[in-house]
Scaffold this motif. Structure first.
Motif, PDB file in Angstrom:
ATOM      1  N   ALA A  41      -2.544   8.502   4.078  1.00 12.85           N
ATOM      2  CA  ALA A  41      -3.065   9.866   4.236  1.00 12.85           C
ATOM      3  C   ALA A  41      -2.170  10.741   5.115  1.00 12.85           C
ATOM      4  O   ALA A  41      -2.419  11.943   5.236  1.00 12.85           O
ATOM      5  CB  ALA A  41      -4.471   9.812   4.839  1.00 12.85           C
ATOM      6  N   THR A  42      -1.139  10.147   5.721  1.00 21.71           N
ATOM      7  CA  THR A  42      -0.235  10.894   6.598  1.00 21.71           C
ATOM      8  C   THR A  42       1.051  11.218   5.854  1.00 21.71           C
ATOM      9  O   THR A  42       1.596  10.378   5.139  1.00 21.71           O
ATOM     10  CB  THR A  42       0.100  10.055   7.853  1.00 21.71           C
ATOM     11  N   GLU A  43       1.534  12.434   6.017  1.00 21.34           N
ATOM     12  CA  GLU A  43       2.800  12.814   5.389  1.00 21.34           C
ATOM     13  C   GLU A  43       3.904  11.859   5.837  1.00 21.34           C
ATOM     14  O   GLU A  43       3.980  11.504   7.021  1.00 21.34           O
ATOM     15  CB  GLU A  43       3.174  14.246   5.761  1.00 21.34           C
ATOM     16  N   PRO A  44       4.754  11.399   4.906  1.00 17.38           N
ATOM     17  CA  PRO A  44       5.780  10.407   5.261  1.00 17.38           C
ATOM     18  C   PRO A  44       6.617  10.770   6.482  1.00 17.38           C
ATOM     19  O   PRO A  44       6.904   9.918   7.319  1.00 17.38           O
ATOM     20  CB  PRO A  44       6.642  10.342   3.992  1.00 17.38           C
ATOM     21  N   ASP A  45       6.993  12.052   6.614  1.00 17.94           N
ATOM     22  CA  ASP A  45       7.847  12.432   7.751  1.00 17.94           C
ATOM     23  C   ASP A  45       7.063  12.549   9.060  1.00 17.94           C
ATOM     24  O   ASP A  45       7.653  12.760  10.120  1.00 17.94           O
ATOM     25  CB  ASP A  45       8.579  13.740   7.460  1.00 17.94           C
TER      26      ASP A  45
ATOM     27  N   ALA B 221      -8.320  -4.100  10.229  1.00 19.84           N
ATOM     28  CA  ALA B 221      -7.223  -3.369  10.863  1.00 19.84           C
ATOM     29  C   ALA B 221      -6.121  -3.045   9.864  1.00 19.84           C
ATOM     30  O   ALA B 221      -5.586  -1.928   9.854  1.00 19.84           O
ATOM     31  CB  ALA B 221      -6.660  -4.198  12.020  1.00 19.84           C
ATOM     32  N   GLY B 222      -5.788  -4.014   9.007  1.00 18.66           N
ATOM     33  CA  GLY B 222      -4.714  -3.793   8.037  1.00 18.66           C
ATOM     34  C   GLY B 222      -5.059  -2.735   7.014  1.00 18.66           C
ATOM     35  O   GLY B 222      -4.236  -1.855   6.703  1.00 18.66           O
ATOM     36  N   VAL B 223      -6.279  -2.792   6.483  1.00 18.75           N
ATOM     37  CA  VAL B 223      -6.697  -1.805   5.484  1.00 18.75           C
ATOM     38  C   VAL B 223      -6.815  -0.425   6.117  1.00 18.75           C
ATOM     39  O   VAL B 223      -6.337   0.573   5.557  1.00 18.75           O
ATOM     40  CB  VAL B 223      -8.034  -2.223   4.845  1.00 18.75           C
ATOM     41  N   GLY B 224      -7.430  -0.352   7.300  1.00 18.30           N
ATOM     42  CA  GLY B 224      -7.570   0.939   7.969  1.00 18.30           C
ATOM     43  C   GLY B 224      -6.227   1.568   8.278  1.00 18.30           C
ATOM     44  O   GLY B 224      -6.020   2.765   8.054  1.00 18.30           O
ATOM     45  N   LEU B 225      -5.305   0.757   8.784  1.00 16.45           N
ATOM     46  CA  LEU B 225      -3.969   1.266   9.094  1.00 16.45           C
ATOM     47  C   LEU B 225      -3.274   1.773   7.843  1.00 16.45           C
ATOM     48  O   LEU B 225      -2.688   2.864   7.838  1.00 16.45           O
ATOM     49  CB  LEU B 225      -3.133   0.163   9.738  1.00 16.45           C
ATOM     50  N   THR B 226      -3.328   0.994   6.769  1.00 19.39           N
ATOM     51  CA  THR B 226      -2.615   1.367   5.549  1.00 19.39           C
ATOM     52  C   THR B 226      -3.185   2.646   4.951  1.00 19.39           C
ATOM     53  O   THR B 226      -2.429   3.535   4.524  1.00 19.39           O
ATOM     54  CB  THR B 226      -2.665   0.224   4.518  1.00 19.39           C
ATOM     55  N   LEU B 227      -4.500   2.783   4.927  1.00 18.37           N
ATOM     56  CA  LEU B 227      -5.108   4.013   4.421  1.00 18.37           C
ATOM     57  C   LEU B 227      -4.724   5.204   5.303  1.00 18.37           C
ATOM     58  O   LEU B 227      -4.493   6.306   4.797  1.00 18.37           O
ATOM     59  CB  LEU B 227      -6.626   3.863   4.357  1.00 18.37           C
ATOM     60  N   HIS B 228      -4.652   4.978   6.613  1.00 13.52           N
ATOM     61  CA  HIS B 228      -4.231   6.055   7.524  1.00 13.52           C
ATOM     62  C   HIS B 228      -2.794   6.482   7.215  1.00 13.52           C
ATOM     63  O   HIS B 228      -2.501   7.688   7.161  1.00 13.52           O
ATOM     64  CB  HIS B 228      -4.333   5.580   8.966  1.00 13.52           C
ATOM     65  N   LEU B 229      -1.908   5.511   7.022  1.00  9.49           N
ATOM     66  CA  LEU B 229      -0.512   5.852   6.738  1.00  9.49           C
ATOM     67  C   LEU B 229      -0.379   6.565   5.393  1.00  9.49           C
ATOM     68  O   LEU B 229       0.418   7.498   5.252  1.00  9.49           O
ATOM     69  CB  LEU B 229       0.340   4.577   6.746  1.00  9.49           C
TER      70      LEU B 229
ATOM     71  N   GLY C  30       0.810  -1.215   0.000  1.00 11.55           N
ATOM     72  CA  GLY C  30       0.000   0.000   0.000  1.00 11.55           C
ATOM     73  C   GLY C  30       0.841   1.261   0.000  1.00 11.55           C
ATOM     74  O   GLY C  30       0.533   2.230  -0.701  1.00 11.55           O
ATOM     75  N   LEU C  31       1.926   1.254   0.770  1.00  7.46           N
ATOM     76  CA  LEU C  31       2.770   2.447   0.844  1.00  7.46           C
ATOM     77  C   LEU C  31       3.624   2.625  -0.410  1.00  7.46           C
ATOM     78  O   LEU C  31       3.988   3.758  -0.754  1.00  7.46           O
ATOM     79  CB  LEU C  31       3.665   2.379   2.079  1.00  7.46           C
ATOM     80  N   SER C  32       3.934   1.530  -1.095  1.00  6.49           N
ATOM     81  CA  SER C  32       4.737   1.647  -2.316  1.00  6.49           C
ATOM     82  C   SER C  32       3.882   1.954  -3.537  1.00  6.49           C
ATOM     83  O   SER C  32       4.372   2.525  -4.508  1.00  6.49           O
ATOM     84  CB  SER C  32       5.536   0.351  -2.552  1.00  6.49           C
ATOM     85  N   ARG C  33       2.597   1.580  -3.479  1.00  4.85           N
ATOM     86  CA  ARG C  33       1.674   1.839  -4.599  1.00  4.85           C
ATOM     87  C   ARG C  33       0.401   2.501  -4.070  1.00  4.85           C
ATOM     88  O   ARG C  33      -0.686   1.921  -4.161  1.00  4.85           O
ATOM     89  CB  ARG C  33       1.329   0.534  -5.326  1.00  4.85           C
ATOM     90  N   PRO C  34       0.504   3.694  -3.482  1.00 12.03           N
ATOM     91  CA  PRO C  34      -0.654   4.286  -2.806  1.00 12.03           C
ATOM     92  C   PRO C  34      -1.853   4.537  -3.714  1.00 12.03           C
ATOM     93  O   PRO C  34      -3.000   4.343  -3.286  1.00 12.03           O
ATOM     94  CB  PRO C  34      -0.099   5.595  -2.236  1.00 12.03           C
TER      95      PRO C  34
END
Length: 238
Positions: A161-165, A151-159, A94-98
């Motif tokens: 939507a959050t700026e990487p830093d 939990a996995g999908v919710g967490l990944t979508l949250h990450l 998810g983080l590599s292919r948002p």
């Protein structure tokens, strides 16, 4: 279907996937995809019907890449460790292919999931069934799979939507372990556990292990008896 059509479809999907990656959902217009793939609008409509069906096909395309990576993950003798690795793979994808991930999971609506989406859920259930077979599951396979997926999908979508830093680097691990504690039991009961909690966890794990062992097996029970037994085992697991 002729080989030429398959080749054209693949070219369109690759072009749409590239546009999605670079510009998000809004960049995937039929005009832009047609121009990038070198095809006319009638061809796009013949292959996909409209933009929404094209986007669904692109999401399926993304799922296939994800499923291939899950297959390559393989399995070990540690089913809970395998589930951990599957979680990390899911979040990493998810983080590599948002843009793909948001298209796949962020626009959820009731309806018939794609074959690839069903396969992803099936693979997750297989991982969790192996935990049940080992006597380590505290709830039903279906509920455990839903908890892990939610939990996995919710967490990944949250990450995403959050700026990487600004992302908490430990959040995924902490969430993963919290879910694992909720659905699995330790091999040995904790001597410091509150009174009654040990036996309850042991009964639940044994109930789900029996449920998993009987799944699809030819046992000398009537259909009504099988339904009743499944209800009893699920109740014990809860």
């Amino acid at each position: 279907m002729p080989t030429e059509t398959l080749s054209t479809r693949d070219r369109v999907l690759r072009a749409a996937a590239d546009l999605l990656t670079k510009g998000g959902r809004e960049a995937v217009s039929t005009r832009a995809v047609g121009a990038a793939a070198g095809v006319q609008a009638p061809t796009l409509y013949r292959l996909f019907g409209d933009k929404e069906r094209l986007l669904a096909a692109v999401a399926h395309y993304g799922f296939e890449e994800y499923l291939a990576s899950k297959v390559r993950l393989g399995r070990t003798d540690d089913p809970i460790g395998d589930l951990r690795r599957g979680w990390d793979l899911h979040v990493g994808f998810g983080l590599s292919r948002p843009a793909f991930y948001v298209l796949m999971y962020g626009d959820a609506h009731p309806g018939e999931p794609s074959p690839a989406a069903r396969q992803a859920v099936s693979m997750l259930e297989q991982m969790i069934t192996r935990i049940a077979d080992a006597g380590r599951l505290k709830t039903s396979v279906d509920r455990a799979a839903r908890m892990v997926q939610a939990a996995g999908v919710g967490l990944t979508l949250h990450l995403i939507a959050t700026e990487p830093d600004e992302r908490d680097p430990e959040l995924s691990t902490a969430t993963r372990e919290a879910v694992l504690r909720a659905i699995t039991t330790e091999e040995a009961m904790d001597a410091d556990a509150p009174p009654g909690s040990g036996p309850s966890a042991e009964v639940a794990s044994r109930a789900m292990a029996l449920h998993a062992a009987l799944e699809g097996k030819d046992v000398p029970l009537s259909a009504a008896e099988r339904v009743l037994l499944a209800e009893w085992l699920n109740r014990l697991a809860r």
